[in-house]
Design a protein around this motif. Structure first.
Motif, PDB file in Angstrom:
ATOM      1  N   PHE A  90      29.236  22.216  69.615  1.00 27.31           N
ATOM      2  CA  PHE A  90      28.339  23.367  69.642  1.00 27.31           C
ATOM      3  C   PHE A  90      28.801  24.394  68.605  1.00 27.31           C
ATOM      4  O   PHE A  90      28.072  24.717  67.670  1.00 27.31           O
ATOM      5  CB  PHE A  90      28.328  23.973  71.046  1.00 27.31           C
ATOM      6  CG  PHE A  90      27.386  25.129  71.226  1.00 27.31           C
ATOM      7  CD1 PHE A  90      26.038  24.998  70.936  1.00 27.31           C
ATOM      8  CD2 PHE A  90      27.845  26.346  71.697  1.00 27.31           C
ATOM      9  CE1 PHE A  90      25.158  26.059  71.101  1.00 27.31           C
ATOM     10  CE2 PHE A  90      26.979  27.421  71.878  1.00 27.31           C
ATOM     11  CZ  PHE A  90      25.641  27.276  71.580  1.00 27.31           C
ATOM     12  N   ASP A 120      25.443  22.413  66.063  1.00 23.55           N
ATOM     13  CA  ASP A 120      24.282  23.254  66.333  1.00 23.55           C
ATOM     14  C   ASP A 120      24.202  24.381  65.298  1.00 23.55           C
ATOM     15  O   ASP A 120      25.148  25.159  65.132  1.00 23.55           O
ATOM     16  CB  ASP A 120      24.387  23.846  67.740  1.00 23.55           C
ATOM     17  CG  ASP A 120      23.125  24.564  68.160  1.00 23.55           C
ATOM     18  OD1 ASP A 120      22.290  23.943  68.831  1.00 23.55           O
ATOM     19  OD2 ASP A 120      22.965  25.748  67.797  1.00 23.55           O
ATOM     20  N   PHE A 122      22.248  27.153  65.148  1.00 19.38           N
ATOM     21  CA  PHE A 122      22.172  28.509  65.692  1.00 19.38           C
ATOM     22  C   PHE A 122      23.541  29.011  66.137  1.00 19.38           C
ATOM     23  O   PHE A 122      23.904  30.168  65.882  1.00 19.38           O
ATOM     24  CB  PHE A 122      21.194  28.549  66.864  1.00 19.38           C
ATOM     25  CG  PHE A 122      21.108  29.900  67.522  1.00 19.38           C
ATOM     26  CD1 PHE A 122      20.380  30.921  66.926  1.00 19.38           C
ATOM     27  CD2 PHE A 122      21.750  30.144  68.725  1.00 19.38           C
ATOM     28  CE1 PHE A 122      20.306  32.178  67.522  1.00 19.38           C
ATOM     29  CE2 PHE A 122      21.685  31.399  69.321  1.00 19.38           C
ATOM     30  CZ  PHE A 122      20.954  32.420  68.721  1.00 19.38           C
ATOM     31  N   ALA A 123      24.323  28.157  66.792  1.00 18.11           N
ATOM     32  CA  ALA A 123      25.631  28.571  67.305  1.00 18.11           C
ATOM     33  C   ALA A 123      26.610  28.901  66.190  1.00 18.11           C
ATOM     34  O   ALA A 123      27.616  29.571  66.425  1.00 18.11           O
ATOM     35  CB  ALA A 123      26.215  27.473  68.189  1.00 18.11           C
ATOM     36  N   LEU A 145      17.294  25.250  64.974  1.00 19.86           N
ATOM     37  CA  LEU A 145      16.847  26.208  65.984  1.00 19.86           C
ATOM     38  C   LEU A 145      15.632  25.669  66.713  1.00 19.86           C
ATOM     39  O   LEU A 145      15.568  25.666  67.940  1.00 19.86           O
ATOM     40  CB  LEU A 145      16.521  27.554  65.313  1.00 19.86           C
ATOM     41  CG  LEU A 145      15.968  28.635  66.243  1.00 19.86           C
ATOM     42  CD1 LEU A 145      16.960  28.949  67.349  1.00 19.86           C
ATOM     43  CD2 LEU A 145      15.637  29.898  65.446  1.00 19.86           C
ATOM     44  N   ARG A 158      19.307  24.275  72.687  1.00 16.99           N
ATOM     45  CA  ARG A 158      20.487  24.187  71.834  1.00 16.99           C
ATOM     46  C   ARG A 158      21.225  22.882  72.128  1.00 16.99           C
ATOM     47  O   ARG A 158      21.154  22.353  73.231  1.00 16.99           O
ATOM     48  CB  ARG A 158      21.438  25.360  72.093  1.00 16.99           C
ATOM     49  CG  ARG A 158      20.781  26.715  72.035  1.00 16.99           C
ATOM     50  CD  ARG A 158      20.577  27.289  70.652  1.00 16.99           C
ATOM     51  NE  ARG A 158      20.512  26.386  69.548  1.00 16.99           N
ATOM     52  CZ  ARG A 158      19.371  25.913  69.031  1.00 16.99           C
ATOM     53  NH1 ARG A 158      18.213  26.243  69.558  1.00 16.99           N
ATOM     54  NH2 ARG A 158      19.401  25.105  67.991  1.00 16.99           N
ATOM     55  N   HIS A 160      24.366  21.931  73.082  1.00 15.43           N
ATOM     56  CA  HIS A 160      25.553  22.568  73.665  1.00 15.43           C
ATOM     57  C   HIS A 160      26.641  21.544  73.988  1.00 15.43           C
ATOM     58  O   HIS A 160      27.650  21.890  74.597  1.00 15.43           O
ATOM     59  CB  HIS A 160      25.124  23.324  74.940  1.00 15.43           C
ATOM     60  CG  HIS A 160      26.135  24.280  75.462  1.00 15.43           C
ATOM     61  ND1 HIS A 160      26.683  24.166  76.723  1.00 15.43           N
ATOM     62  CD2 HIS A 160      26.704  25.379  74.903  1.00 15.43           C
ATOM     63  CE1 HIS A 160      27.530  25.150  76.927  1.00 15.43           C
ATOM     64  NE2 HIS A 160      27.570  25.897  75.844  1.00 15.43           N
ATOM     65  N   ASN A 354      19.186  23.305  77.599  1.00 14.85           N
ATOM     66  CA  ASN A 354      19.987  22.762  76.505  1.00 14.85           C
ATOM     67  C   ASN A 354      20.220  21.261  76.607  1.00 14.85           C
ATOM     68  O   ASN A 354      20.120  20.665  77.686  1.00 14.85           O
ATOM     69  CB  ASN A 354      21.365  23.442  76.483  1.00 14.85           C
ATOM     70  CG  ASN A 354      21.311  24.865  75.994  1.00 14.85           C
ATOM     71  OD1 ASN A 354      20.355  25.279  75.351  1.00 14.85           O
ATOM     72  ND2 ASN A 354      22.338  25.632  76.309  1.00 14.85           N
TER      73      ASN A 354
END
Length: 410
Positions: A90, A120, A122-123, A145, A158, A160, A354
């Protein structure tokens, strides 16, 4: 009549705007408090449990509670890889630890190992984009995203998951992201798996990868297994397929509990059914104990979580606030027989949003090890009483009420 409807509508609109304004002010205040708190936070200190291996059927499970120990073994496995590495995370920080993993993966690819990486986007927005410029010898999927604007709900989750599989020999799964902060300052839990269950972990990565395979990203071969693993099961939330089994796994296990339930979670924002299941268990005499951070890395999540404390305490659930460090584990053990370790938090984002992965373990040995870890963590926690909680300041109670409508978002 129409005039009355317009007047009522106007009043409701003003009320909604007023509530939104109060929520906004409350959130901004919490963020300011959180920034001040982080600048003056003392160095993390917490008791550590050495990594220990136990058996579960045809597999071996090693539990880690300290990041440096885990990273040492993960990097060792990558450096010894002979044919294939599946690496999924993540958060992947551009720091000493993150760079170590990047170098190890590149070196593995250079010596002919097939390396597949997922992270990921976005993370990692705060991580320099150049850090993720990996050589063409590494196969990379950047979990976006939104994968497709035409299937917003199914593709907005996401990734995760935190997963590493090396050859057919070993797999790692749990709560640890990749970064120096997590190596020493966070209390988390991860598992190393060997034996029969490695096929299941490989299959979990392959299935995710192949969901998005295409012209630029060929599918991975999908092989069957010669072994059925009755002692460990892998559960995967897959938003694109609208499949969320981890929540049901928890609900079923909690409903079966007859003696004790020990949960350790970074973020405790249960939905109605999860909250009711925990309360019913306590009310029928099960010893329900939950460890959460005194202060997590997300202050808004803390305040949303606290909105459930009163109900939980009133039903007999025991709450323990972890001291001196962020506890980021996502674990549970029930009745000395059942356990789970993975990436899913007890909140809506994890359980109904997620991509997540948890192992479900039916093993007295694994349960004993997790209970021992729980006891050490509890010794570093402060128990919250119903009297103390009921006596908190009226402004705190008001703020919790104002933020309550935001719970479905987390």
């Amino acid at each position: 009549m129409q005039w009355r409807r317009m007047k009522v509508g106007s009043v409701l609109k003003r009320v909604a705007l007023a509530v939104a304004a109060v929520q906004g002010v409350t959130l901004l205040t919490l963020v300011a408090i959180d920034q001040h708190r982080k600048r003056h936070r003392a160095p993390a200190r917490f008791p550590r449990v050495p990594a220990r291996s136990v058996t579960a059927g045809g597999s071996e499970v090693t539990l880690y509670t300290y990041g440096e120990d885990l990273y040492y073994d993960m990097l060792g496995a990558i450096r010894q890889a002979k044919s294939e590495i599946f690496f999924e995370t993540f958060i992947w920080k551009n720091d000493r630890i993150g760079q170590s993993f990047k170098r190890a993966l590149i070196e593995a690819a250079d010596r002919g190992v097939s390396v597949y990486v997922v992270y990921d986007v976005f993370a990692n927005l705060v991580v320099p984009r150049s850090f993720f410029d990996l050589p063409p010898t590494i196969n990379v999927r950047r979990h976006p995203l939104i994968a497709s604007p035409f299937r917003m709900i199914r593709n907005s989750g996401r990734d995760h998951r935190k997963l590493l599989v090396v050859d057919h020999d070993a797999a790692f799964v749990g709560g640890y992201n990749i970064g120096s902060l997590y190596a020493t300052d966070w209390r988390d839990t991860h598992a190393r798996l060997t034996g029969d269950i490695v096929w299941d972990m490989r299959n979990a990565f392959i299935d995710y990868w192949n969901l998005f395979a295409g012209r630029h990203q060929p599918a991975l071969p999908d092989y069957g297994s010669e072994h059925w693993q009755p002692d460990i099961r892998v559960h995967r939330n897959l938003p694109r397929l609208l499949v969320y089994p981890i929540r049901n796994m928890y609900l079923d296990a909690i409903d079966r509990a007859s003696h004790r339930i020990y949960l350790t979670h970074a973020y405790l924002i249960p939905d109605t059914n999860m909250l009711a299941a925990l309360m019913r268990a306590a009310e029928r005499g099960v010893d329900v104990q939950i460890i959460v951070p005194q202060e997590s890395n997300h202050i808004v999540a803390d305040w949303l979580s606290r909105g459930f404390y009163g109900q939980l305490l009133a039903s007999g659930v025991k709450l323990f606030l972890y001291q001196g460090a962020m506890v980021h584990a996502k674990t549970a053990t029930i009745d000395g027989q059942w356990s789970t370790i993975g990436t899913a938090n007890i909140d809506r984002i994890s359980l109904l949003g997620n991509y997540e992965i948890n192992i479900e373990v039916f093993s007295a040995e694994v349960a004993r090890q997790l209970e021992a870890i729980f006891e050490v963590d509890r010794s570093n926690s402060r128990q919250l009483s119903a009297t103390e909680w009921g006596g908190r300041h009226a402004m705190v109670k008001f703020s919790e009420t104002v933020l309550a409508p935001l719970r479905p978002l987390l």
